[in-house]
Design a protein around this motif. Structure first.
Motif, PDB file in Angstrom:
ATOM      1  N   VAL A 261       0.839  -1.201   0.000  1.00 17.68           N
ATOM      2  CA  VAL A 261       0.000   0.000   0.000  1.00 17.68           C
ATOM      3  C   VAL A 261       0.877   1.254   0.000  1.00 17.68           C
ATOM      4  CG1 VAL A 261      -1.704   1.328   1.329  1.00 17.68           C
ATOM      5  CG2 VAL A 261      -1.930  -1.159   1.143  1.00 17.68           C
ATOM      6  N   GLY A 262       1.914   1.254   0.840  1.00 19.22           N
ATOM      7  CA  GLY A 262       2.813   2.414   0.915  1.00 19.22           C
ATOM      8  C   GLY A 262       3.455   2.709  -0.434  1.00 19.22           C
ATOM      9  N   ILE A 263       3.917   1.677  -1.089  1.00 19.54           N
ATOM     10  CA  ILE A 263       4.566   1.865  -2.398  1.00 19.54           C
ATOM     11  C   ILE A 263       3.571   2.415  -3.402  1.00 19.54           C
ATOM     12  CG2 ILE A 263       5.585   0.624  -4.358  1.00 19.54           C
ATOM     13  CD1 ILE A 263       6.977  -1.203  -2.274  1.00 19.54           C
ATOM     14  N   LYS A 264       2.361   1.888  -3.390  1.00 19.64           N
ATOM     15  CA  LYS A 264       1.347   2.359  -4.344  1.00 19.64           C
ATOM     16  C   LYS A 264       0.975   3.821  -4.087  1.00 19.64           C
ATOM     17  CE  LYS A 264       0.469  -0.630  -7.440  1.00 19.64           C
ATOM     18  NZ  LYS A 264       1.126  -0.304  -8.710  1.00 19.64           N
ATOM     19  N   ILE A 265       0.928   4.211  -2.812  1.00 22.68           N
ATOM     20  CA  ILE A 265       0.633   5.623  -2.509  1.00 22.68           C
ATOM     21  C   ILE A 265       1.713   6.507  -3.130  1.00 22.68           C
ATOM     22  CG2 ILE A 265       0.513   7.352  -0.651  1.00 22.68           C
ATOM     23  CD1 ILE A 265      -0.774   5.159   1.119  1.00 22.68           C
ATOM     24  N   LEU A 266       2.959   6.127  -2.936  1.00 25.65           N
ATOM     25  CA  LEU A 266       4.060   6.941  -3.482  1.00 25.65           C
ATOM     26  C   LEU A 266       4.041   6.933  -5.005  1.00 25.65           C
ATOM     27  CD1 LEU A 266       7.003   6.012  -1.067  1.00 25.65           C
ATOM     28  CD2 LEU A 266       5.453   7.963  -0.968  1.00 25.65           C
ATOM     29  N   GLU A 267       3.783   5.770  -5.577  1.00 26.14           N
ATOM     30  CA  GLU A 267       3.723   5.695  -7.048  1.00 26.14           C
ATOM     31  C   GLU A 267       2.596   6.572  -7.588  1.00 26.14           C
ATOM     32  OE1 GLU A 267       3.402   1.651  -8.306  1.00 26.14           O
ATOM     33  OE2 GLU A 267       5.444   1.141  -7.759  1.00 26.14           O
ATOM     34  N   SER A 268       1.454   6.567  -6.890  1.00 26.05           N
ATOM     35  CA  SER A 268       0.298   7.330  -7.367  1.00 26.05           C
ATOM     36  C   SER A 268       0.599   8.819  -7.437  1.00 26.05           C
ATOM     37  CB  SER A 268      -0.907   7.133  -6.438  1.00 26.05           C
ATOM     38  OG  SER A 268      -1.249   5.779  -6.399  1.00 26.05           O
ATOM     39  N   LEU A 269       1.474   9.293  -6.536  1.00 24.35           N
ATOM     40  CA  LEU A 269       1.804  10.719  -6.481  1.00 24.35           C
ATOM     41  C   LEU A 269       3.080  11.035  -7.251  1.00 24.35           C
ATOM     42  CD1 LEU A 269       0.937  11.221  -2.711  1.00 24.35           C
ATOM     43  CD2 LEU A 269      -0.270  12.253  -4.629  1.00 24.35           C
ATOM     44  N   ASN A 270       3.559  10.069  -8.007  1.00 23.22           N
ATOM     45  CA  ASN A 270       4.820  10.225  -8.758  1.00 23.22           C
ATOM     46  C   ASN A 270       6.004  10.494  -7.843  1.00 23.22           C
ATOM     47  OD1 ASN A 270       3.866   9.672 -11.277  1.00 23.22           O
ATOM     48  ND2 ASN A 270       3.565  11.807 -11.868  1.00 23.22           N
ATOM     49  N   LEU A 271       5.913  10.050  -6.594  1.00 25.95           N
ATOM     50  CA  LEU A 271       7.039  10.212  -5.684  1.00 25.95           C
ATOM     51  C   LEU A 271       7.961   9.008  -5.782  1.00 25.95           C
ATOM     52  CD1 LEU A 271       5.121  11.741  -2.684  1.00 25.95           C
ATOM     53  CD2 LEU A 271       6.789  12.884  -4.162  1.00 25.95           C
ATOM     54  N   ARG A 272       7.560   8.043  -6.568  1.00 29.25           N
ATOM     55  CA  ARG A 272       8.376   6.866  -6.824  1.00 29.25           C
ATOM     56  C   ARG A 272       7.993   6.414  -8.229  1.00 29.25           C
ATOM     57  NH1 ARG A 272       9.852   1.917  -3.007  1.00 29.25           N
ATOM     58  NH2 ARG A 272      10.346   3.616  -1.617  1.00 29.25           N
ATOM     59  N   PRO A 273       8.978   6.016  -9.025  1.00 26.58           N
ATOM     60  CA  PRO A 273       8.620   5.599 -10.381  1.00 26.58           C
ATOM     61  C   PRO A 273       7.582   4.493 -10.349  1.00 26.58           C
ATOM     62  CG  PRO A 273      10.994   5.715 -10.114  1.00 26.58           C
ATOM     63  CD  PRO A 273      10.412   5.880  -8.752  1.00 26.58           C
ATOM     64  N   ARG A 274       6.583   4.627 -11.200  1.00 27.83           N
ATOM     65  CA  ARG A 274       5.545   3.593 -11.228  1.00 27.83           C
ATOM     66  C   ARG A 274       6.094   2.337 -11.846  1.00 27.83           C
ATOM     67  NH1 ARG A 274       0.390   7.449 -12.879  1.00 27.83           N
ATOM     68  NH2 ARG A 274       0.778   8.898 -11.181  1.00 27.83           N
ATOM     69  N   LYS A 275       5.737   1.228 -11.283  1.00 24.44           N
ATOM     70  CA  LYS A 275       6.107  -0.058 -11.881  1.00 24.44           C
ATOM     71  C   LYS A 275       4.886  -0.538 -12.642  1.00 24.44           C
ATOM     72  CE  LYS A 275       9.613  -1.234  -8.498  1.00 24.44           C
ATOM     73  NZ  LYS A 275       9.972  -2.146  -7.405  1.00 24.44           N
ATOM     74  N   LEU A 276       4.316  -1.630 -12.191  1.00 27.02           N
ATOM     75  CA  LEU A 276       3.129  -2.124 -12.887  1.00 27.02           C
ATOM     76  C   LEU A 276       1.914  -1.270 -12.526  1.00 27.02           C
ATOM     77  CD1 LEU A 276       1.711  -4.272 -14.607  1.00 27.02           C
ATOM     78  CD2 LEU A 276       1.332  -5.532 -12.476  1.00 27.02           C
ATOM     79  N   GLU A 277       1.249  -0.779 -13.525  1.00 28.04           N
ATOM     80  CA  GLU A 277       0.022  -0.020 -13.281  1.00 28.04           C
ATOM     81  C   GLU A 277      -1.056  -0.603 -14.192  1.00 28.04           C
ATOM     82  OE1 GLU A 277      -1.522   4.600 -13.334  1.00 28.04           O
ATOM     83  OE2 GLU A 277       0.407   4.103 -14.182  1.00 28.04           O
ATOM     84  N   ILE A 278      -2.111  -1.097 -13.592  1.00 19.79           N
ATOM     85  CA  ILE A 278      -3.207  -1.647 -14.385  1.00 19.79           C
ATOM     86  C   ILE A 278      -4.266  -0.562 -14.543  1.00 19.79           C
ATOM     87  CG2 ILE A 278      -4.993  -3.439 -14.518  1.00 19.79           C
ATOM     88  CD1 ILE A 278      -2.283  -4.720 -14.582  1.00 19.79           C
ATOM     89  N   VAL A 279      -4.521  -0.174 -15.754  1.00 24.78           N
ATOM     90  CA  VAL A 279      -5.593   0.781 -16.031  1.00 24.78           C
ATOM     91  C   VAL A 279      -6.769  -0.060 -16.499  1.00 24.78           C
ATOM     92  CG1 VAL A 279      -6.297   2.741 -17.463  1.00 24.78           C
ATOM     93  CG2 VAL A 279      -3.902   2.492 -16.765  1.00 24.78           C
TER      94      VAL A 279
END
Ligand code: SF4
Length: 385
Positions: A261-279
């Motif tokens: 969850v923590g990683i996804k929060i950061l990825e969502s805000l572009n604070l960490r490069p996104r890895k897998l993102e399912i749209v």
């Protein structure tokens, strides 16, 4: 074979606000604050005395992407387990100390990267700050001043009547002042509360009054569903203003879930490069395929993907082709078939029964090409000593 535009980013992705300027401290090999990326923490749930089980859980957390791990040290037996855990953990270990200042010294001696103390709980602590500051500074160990609404200093509880944002902040700054008197500044601060509104206000107040790095947390956030929402809302409110240097999502769930969850929060805000993102679309009456099942199967098949990849799973031809074209890889379904897109181009059309397998094959192939091209994953800044 289709040639792939690797879509190398032209620059860093946009963020909602500049990070607040904070001091930088070291938690072992991970830097926290300053220009270091926001790191993700969790805490083991095993008895710390069970060294093997604790190390096994730390290994699982490390594999999930956890940057820093905390272990509870409620007794001498737990303190005795720290040297083995600190030596064998692949990520920095923080010892979580309540009540007994002597365990702070034991943790530093054991090789822990940092120590968390709770000003509301640690008895006979204030008169030992000088010695703790000296020992920690000599060992290059940082400290977290971790204020928690549930264990606020009784003096402040009496003064404010409840663990208000002002009370949490005063407790933290009081403790910080004790360390500052001895020239020690290598600490980060948390002011946790179970209510996201109180928590957000407390961190906002704190960020106005000091430049120490801040560890964000909604304490006792609850079971996975509720806790994920509370933490996402609170961290989002703060991180979107540039507040927060390291985060811990607290869930009544296995700690690896907190890290995800923590990683996804950061990825969502572009604070960490996104890895897998399912749209994936929510599905509706126009869907010509079971979107939920398709999205779940693709997500499961691509779990652990280490390179940034956006995969669109769309249920029909209304928004499907548009979203699928925007993604690295996508499918627009209809009439029992799936049009497979790679970087905007339809590369093939497959029967519905082959959509998942085709998407996973294509994703793996793109992943390998990205890896060969040196596209980095979202690991935090580390300095190896
Ligand atoms: S893509 Fe099609 S099925 Fe999915 S929500 Fe949009 S209209 Fe409905």
């Amino acid at each position: 074979m289709t040639s792939i535009d690797l879509g190398m980013p032209a620059g860093p992705p946009p963020v909602l606000a500049e990070r607040r300027k904070t001091r930088q401290i070291r938690v072992g090999k991970v830097l926290v604050g300053g220009d270091a990326p926001v790191s993700v923490q969790s805490m083991t749930t095993t008895p710390t005395t069970d060294i093997n089980a604790t190390l096994q859980q730390i290994a699982e957390l490390t594999a999930t992407g956890c940057d820093i791990v905390r272990v509870a040290v409620p007794s001498q037996d737990d303190a005795d387990a720290l040297p083995a855990i600190a030596a064998k953990s692949q990520i920095p270990v923080i010892a979580d100390i309540h009540f007994q200042p002597k365990y702070v010294f034991a943790a530093i001696e054991a090789g822990c990267a940092a120590v968390r103390v709770n000003p509301g709980n640690i008895r006979k602590f204030d008169d030992q700050v000088k010695e703790i500051a000296r020992t920690a500074a000599d060992a290059g160990v940082s400290i977290r001043i971790g204020v928690n609404a549930g264990s606020l200093d009784p003096r402040l509880l009496e003064k404010y009547g409840k663990p208000s944002p002002e009370a949490l902040v005063e407790s933290a700054l009081w403790e910080a002042g004790l360390f500052e008197e001895h020239g020690f500044h290598d600490f980060k601060i948390s002011v946790k509360h179970h209510d996201p509104v109180v928590m957000v206000r407390a961190y906002e107040l704190l960020s106005e009054q000091c430049d120490y790095p801040l560890h964000l947390g909604v304490t006792e956030a609850g079971p996975a569903f509720q806790g994920t929402i509370k933490s996402s809302v609170a961290f989002g409110a703060l991180l979107s203003k540039g507040i927060g240097d390291t985060i811990r999502v607290s869930l009544s769930a296995p700690p690896a879930e907190e890290v995800k969850v923590g990683i996804k929060i950061l990825e969502s805000l572009n604070l960490r490069p996104r890895k897998l993102e399912i749209v994936s679309c929510p599905s509706c009456g126009r869907a010509q395929v079971d979107v939920y099942k398709l999205a779940d199967e693709v997500t499961a098949g691509l779990e652990g993907m280490e390179v940034p990849l956006r995969v669109a799973v769309m249920g029909c031809v209304v928004n499907g082709p548009g979203e699928a074209r925007e993604a690295d890889l996508g499918v627009a379904s209809g009439n029992g078939k799936g049009q497979i897109f790679v970087r905007g181009e339809v590369v093939r059309t497959v029967p519905e029964s082959e959509i998942v397998e085709t998407l996973i094959d294509e994703a793996m192939r793109i992943g390998e090409e990205l890896k060969d091209a040196g596209v980095a994953s979202g690991a935090p800044e580390v300095e190896v000593r």
